[in-house]
Design an enzyme around this catalytic site. Sequence first.
Site, PDB file in Angstrom:
ATOM      1  N   LYS A 187      29.879  57.283  -8.450  1.00  0.00           N
ATOM      2  CA  LYS A 187      30.615  58.516  -8.709  1.00  0.00           C
ATOM      3  C   LYS A 187      31.960  58.245  -9.367  1.00  0.00           C
ATOM      4  O   LYS A 187      32.428  59.039 -10.181  1.00  0.00           O
ATOM      5  CB  LYS A 187      30.839  59.308  -7.412  1.00  0.00           C
ATOM      6  CG  LYS A 187      29.608  60.035  -6.946  1.00  0.00           C
ATOM      7  CD  LYS A 187      29.980  61.182  -6.021  1.00  0.00           C
ATOM      8  CE  LYS A 187      28.747  61.881  -5.494  1.00  0.00           C
ATOM      9  NZ  LYS A 187      29.051  62.851  -4.437  1.00  0.00           N
ATOM     10  N   LYS A 243      17.023  59.652  -9.761  1.00  0.00           N
ATOM     11  CA  LYS A 243      16.947  60.628  -8.669  1.00  0.00           C
ATOM     12  C   LYS A 243      17.159  62.049  -9.192  1.00  0.00           C
ATOM     13  O   LYS A 243      17.992  62.250 -10.072  1.00  0.00           O
ATOM     14  CB  LYS A 243      18.076  60.256  -7.692  1.00  0.00           C
ATOM     15  CG  LYS A 243      18.028  60.914  -6.363  1.00  0.00           C
ATOM     16  CD  LYS A 243      19.200  60.445  -5.501  1.00  0.00           C
ATOM     17  CE  LYS A 243      20.523  60.968  -6.025  1.00  0.00           C
ATOM     18  NZ  LYS A 243      21.658  60.742  -5.154  1.00  0.00           N
ATOM     19  N   LYS A 273      21.987  67.206  -8.644  1.00  0.00           N
ATOM     20  CA  LYS A 273      22.721  68.390  -9.095  1.00  0.00           C
ATOM     21  C   LYS A 273      23.492  68.099 -10.365  1.00  0.00           C
ATOM     22  O   LYS A 273      23.810  68.991 -11.129  1.00  0.00           O
ATOM     23  CB  LYS A 273      23.760  68.782  -8.024  1.00  0.00           C
ATOM     24  CG  LYS A 273      23.180  69.280  -6.728  1.00  0.00           C
ATOM     25  CD  LYS A 273      24.257  69.434  -5.654  1.00  0.00           C
ATOM     26  CE  LYS A 273      23.619  69.619  -4.292  1.00  0.00           C
ATOM     27  NZ  LYS A 273      24.529  69.610  -3.170  1.00  0.00           N
TER      28      LYS A 273
HETATM   29  P1  TYM Z   1      23.988  66.118  -0.526  1.00  0.00           P
HETATM   30  O1  TYM Z   1      24.658  67.440  -0.434  1.00  0.00           O
HETATM   31  O2  TYM Z   1      24.131  65.324  -1.776  1.00  0.00           O
HETATM   32  O3  TYM Z   1      22.446  66.274  -0.261  1.00  0.00           O
HETATM   33  C1  TYM Z   1      21.954  66.978   0.868  1.00  0.00           C
HETATM   34  C2  TYM Z   1      20.711  66.300   1.397  1.00  0.00           C
HETATM   35  O4  TYM Z   1      19.716  66.234   0.359  1.00  0.00           O
HETATM   36  C3  TYM Z   1      19.243  64.908   0.232  1.00  0.00           C
HETATM   37  N1  TYM Z   1      18.876  64.674  -1.183  1.00  0.00           N
HETATM   38  C4  TYM Z   1      17.684  64.243  -1.577  1.00  0.00           C
HETATM   39  N2  TYM Z   1      16.563  63.925  -0.888  1.00  0.00           N
HETATM   40  C5  TYM Z   1      15.480  63.526  -1.587  1.00  0.00           C
HETATM   41  N3  TYM Z   1      15.485  63.421  -2.955  1.00  0.00           N
HETATM   42  C6  TYM Z   1      16.586  63.718  -3.682  1.00  0.00           C
HETATM   43  N4  TYM Z   1      16.567  63.636  -5.006  1.00  0.00           N
HETATM   44  C7  TYM Z   1      17.748  64.146  -2.990  1.00  0.00           C
HETATM   45  N5  TYM Z   1      19.000  64.519  -3.387  1.00  0.00           N
HETATM   46  C8  TYM Z   1      19.672  64.840  -2.258  1.00  0.00           C
HETATM   47  C9  TYM Z   1      20.396  64.035   0.666  1.00  0.00           C
HETATM   48  O5  TYM Z   1      19.950  62.743   1.056  1.00  0.00           O
HETATM   49  C10 TYM Z   1      20.968  64.829   1.813  1.00  0.00           C
HETATM   50  O6  TYM Z   1      20.255  64.566   3.003  1.00  0.00           O
HETATM   51  N6  TYM Z   1      26.859  63.028   2.055  1.00  0.00           N
HETATM   52  C11 TYM Z   1      25.836  64.033   2.218  1.00  0.00           C
HETATM   53  C12 TYM Z   1      26.281  65.217   3.045  1.00  0.00           C
HETATM   54  C13 TYM Z   1      26.843  64.885   4.386  1.00  0.00           C
HETATM   55  C14 TYM Z   1      26.100  64.461   5.521  1.00  0.00           C
HETATM   56  C15 TYM Z   1      27.062  64.298   6.560  1.00  0.00           C
HETATM   57  C16 TYM Z   1      24.759  64.190   5.741  1.00  0.00           C
HETATM   58  C17 TYM Z   1      28.140  64.966   4.766  1.00  0.00           C
HETATM   59  N7  TYM Z   1      28.292  64.619   6.065  1.00  0.00           N
HETATM   60  C18 TYM Z   1      26.684  63.870   7.859  1.00  0.00           C
HETATM   61  C19 TYM Z   1      24.378  63.766   7.031  1.00  0.00           C
HETATM   62  C20 TYM Z   1      25.337  63.601   8.044  1.00  0.00           C
HETATM   63  C21 TYM Z   1      25.474  64.519   0.830  1.00  0.00           C
HETATM   64  O7  TYM Z   1      26.193  64.380  -0.104  1.00  0.00           O
HETATM   65  O8  TYM Z   1      24.359  65.209   0.745  1.00  0.00           O
END
Ligand code: TYM
Length: 351
Positions: free
Chosen positions: A120, A212, A215
């Site tokens: 990032k 992957k 967004k």
């Molecule tokens: P975020 O908002 O990027 O994504 C949310 C969830 O979606 C999953 N994900 C995917 N799974 C499969 N294939 C993909 N292409 C894909 N893109 C996204 C992510 O693995 C996630 O589970 N850091 C985290 C948010 C967060 C969090 C936490 C998660 C903040 N605090 C505490 C668990 C526990 C994030 O950016 O997710």
Amino acid sequence: MTDTFPQRVFSGVQPTGNLHLGNYLGAIVNFVAMQKTYDCIYCVVDLHAITVPISVWGGPAALKQATREVTAAFLAAGIDPVKSIVFNQSQVSTHAELTWVFNCVARMGWLSRMTQFKEKAGKDRENASVGLFDYPVLMAADILAYRATHVPVGDDQKQHLELARDIAIKFNNDFGEWIAEKGHPNGFFPVTEPMITGPATRVMSLRDGTKKMSKSDPSDYSRINLTDDADTIAQKVRKAKTDPEPLPSETDGLKTRPEADNLVGIYAALSGLSKEAVLRDHGGSQFSAFKPALADLAVEKLSPIAGEMRRLLADPGHIDRILGDGANRAAAVAGETFRGVKDILGFLQSR
Ligand code: TYM
């Protein structure tokens, strides 16, 4: 060690841009399923959203809208806000407070190794926010504020969850003597189990099976958004990159075919089947036959969610009340944890 802690699930989703099929299949579907067996807490992580430049998260109006959209997606997918706790992170101050304590536990070296930060921040690391560097510490605070034992996520969050485990272990060790004195013989924080399960833990871009689904991909054709209408979904599936071979009849045959593997994985996750079962039905099919079947399935599963999201978003007051109620319940749990942390550290609490 986790056995001695009551089982509790925590996970979060960022309110930045459109939610896509990866978020849904990699995370939200599992959030819904886990409600059957666990006490669950699901959080819209708005503090995490502001770690990237304003031009990326879009400013205050976009943040409010995206927070409500993620909440609407949770509810539309089947998360029950009465049984589970649903709230946005910034309403519970413990997340930020516990992050500070964990900043003093986590090591610079640990954070420097985080691949998501490197990706990032890109080449211009000097110009990345301190918040982006600290992002995984805030994530550890999210989880451990609730002493959560299980965290369902997609594959891309694995390294962050390992860091959360390292922070819990180091806190338990560094303060072990005082933690034991306060009556916690097994440590104060659980060493959380990541739950990365199902056939779609890493949904790939529809334009490139080695990247992957995300967004931030500039091409909207790379992803299916949860709010896409039926025609858009069908068109995106039709245009998805594939190879000229028919589908194999066993999963071994997918190993060197990332695009085919991805579409079969998506089909499996949407239908609740394994990849093996999908190939038993569709092995030998050309993509000209498999893609329409996949498009129909995706529309059948996603359209009701999009419709329910639209209905919920028409009444933002209702969504805000759900988040407010969730925040009050979350704050009670997290506040108790943090009082325990203060007690262990020796922070005087005169109120
Ligand atoms: P975020 O908002 O990027 O994504 C949310 C969830 O979606 C999953 N994900 C995917 N799974 C499969 N294939 C993909 N292409 C894909 N893109 C996204 C992510 O693995 C996630 O589970 N850091 C985290 C948010 C967060 C969090 C936490 C998660 C903040 N605090 C505490 C668990 C526990 C994030 O950016 O997710």
